[in-house]
Scaffold this motif. Structure first.
Motif, PDB file in Angstrom:
ATOM      1  N   SER A 253       0.946  -1.335  -0.057  1.00  0.00           N
ATOM      2  CA  SER A 253      -0.079   0.065   0.029  1.00  0.00           C
ATOM      3  C   SER A 253       1.175   1.338  -0.071  1.00  0.00           C
ATOM      4  O   SER A 253       0.466   2.211  -0.361  1.00  0.00           O
ATOM      5  N   TRP A 254       2.243   1.115   0.541  1.00  0.00           N
ATOM      6  CA  TRP A 254       3.103   2.110   0.340  1.00  0.00           C
ATOM      7  C   TRP A 254       3.211   2.895  -0.950  1.00  0.00           C
ATOM      8  O   TRP A 254       3.296   4.071  -1.219  1.00  0.00           O
ATOM      9  N   TYR A 255       3.093   2.031  -2.198  1.00  0.00           N
ATOM     10  CA  TYR A 255       3.196   2.490  -3.427  1.00  0.00           C
ATOM     11  C   TYR A 255       1.953   3.325  -3.815  1.00  0.00           C
ATOM     12  O   TYR A 255       2.217   3.996  -4.739  1.00  0.00           O
ATOM     13  N   LYS A 256       1.180   3.218  -3.073  1.00  0.00           N
ATOM     14  CA  LYS A 256      -0.106   3.871  -3.403  1.00  0.00           C
ATOM     15  C   LYS A 256      -0.382   5.337  -2.850  1.00  0.00           C
ATOM     16  O   LYS A 256      -1.417   6.119  -3.181  1.00  0.00           O
ATOM     17  N   THR A 257       0.697   5.816  -2.002  1.00  0.00           N
ATOM     18  CA  THR A 257       0.689   7.018  -1.359  1.00  0.00           C
ATOM     19  C   THR A 257       1.181   8.061  -2.091  1.00  0.00           C
ATOM     20  O   THR A 257       1.900   8.110  -3.029  1.00  0.00           O
ATOM     21  N   ALA A 258       0.664   9.348  -1.645  1.00  0.00           N
ATOM     22  CA  ALA A 258       1.345  10.651  -2.228  1.00  0.00           C
ATOM     23  C   ALA A 258       2.730  10.765  -1.941  1.00  0.00           C
ATOM     24  O   ALA A 258       3.433  11.125  -2.688  1.00  0.00           O
ATOM     25  N   ARG A 259       2.992  10.370  -0.710  1.00  0.00           N
ATOM     26  CA  ARG A 259       4.269  10.391  -0.336  1.00  0.00           C
ATOM     27  C   ARG A 259       5.479   9.629  -1.409  1.00  0.00           C
ATOM     28  O   ARG A 259       6.431  10.140  -1.693  1.00  0.00           O
ATOM     29  N   TRP A 260       4.827   8.421  -1.573  1.00  0.00           N
ATOM     30  CA  TRP A 260       5.729   7.551  -2.705  1.00  0.00           C
ATOM     31  C   TRP A 260       5.797   8.414  -3.821  1.00  0.00           C
ATOM     32  O   TRP A 260       6.842   8.305  -4.785  1.00  0.00           O
ATOM     33  N   GLN A 261       4.508   8.891  -4.507  1.00  0.00           N
ATOM     34  CA  GLN A 261       4.453   9.515  -5.904  1.00  0.00           C
ATOM     35  C   GLN A 261       5.420  10.561  -5.768  1.00  0.00           C
ATOM     36  O   GLN A 261       6.301  10.854  -7.093  1.00  0.00           O
ATOM     37  N   LYS A 262       5.574  11.263  -4.579  1.00  0.00           N
ATOM     38  CA  LYS A 262       6.559  12.693  -4.740  1.00  0.00           C
ATOM     39  C   LYS A 262       7.906  12.295  -4.876  1.00  0.00           C
ATOM     40  O   LYS A 262       8.624  12.918  -5.232  1.00  0.00           O
ATOM     41  N   LEU A 263       8.209  11.277  -3.818  1.00  0.00           N
ATOM     42  CA  LEU A 263       9.656  10.794  -3.922  1.00  0.00           C
ATOM     43  C   LEU A 263      10.025  10.058  -5.219  1.00  0.00           C
ATOM     44  O   LEU A 263      11.144  10.194  -5.620  1.00  0.00           O
TER      45      LEU A 263
END
Length: 102
Positions: free
Chosen positions: A17-27
């Motif tokens: 689920s970490w791959y679906k976060t805004a934080r991951w998209q930004k990183l």
């Protein structure tokens, strides 16, 4: 092994689920920019402006380790052919050394 009782199949590990976060998209985009949208695989160096054809790859597999997952120094830009081909073969060949993915 955990199962999802609703569908009677193994439940996805929490780190998926970490791959679906805004934080991951930004990183992910930050890593692409840092690497100038260029595949970091030795011998490739393909430039790719279409980010859907790039992968933000974990250099050292995180295996659910949150520290490794979010560590920008552990991330690199790879083009999809390099990631889906050579990199996956390398990772699969070391499964016996790394243990089971959870």
């Amino acid at each position: 092994m955990r199962t999802n009782t609703k569908h009677s199949r193994p439940a996805s590990p929490p780190w998926r689920s970490w791959y679906k976060t805004a934080r991951w998209q930004k990183l992910r985009l930050s890593v692409f920019l840092r690497d100038l949208y260029q595949c970091q695989r030795t011998g490739c160096g393909r430039l790719q402006g279409n980010t859907s054809l790039l992968v933000c790859d974990h250099i050292k597999p995180h295996r659910g380790d949150e520290r490794l997952f979010w560590d920008e120094a552990n991330l690199q830009t790879l083009c999809k052919p390099c990631h889906d081909g050579d990199k996956q073969r390398e990772e699969q060949s070391t499964l016996h050394q790394r243990g089971v993915w959870d």
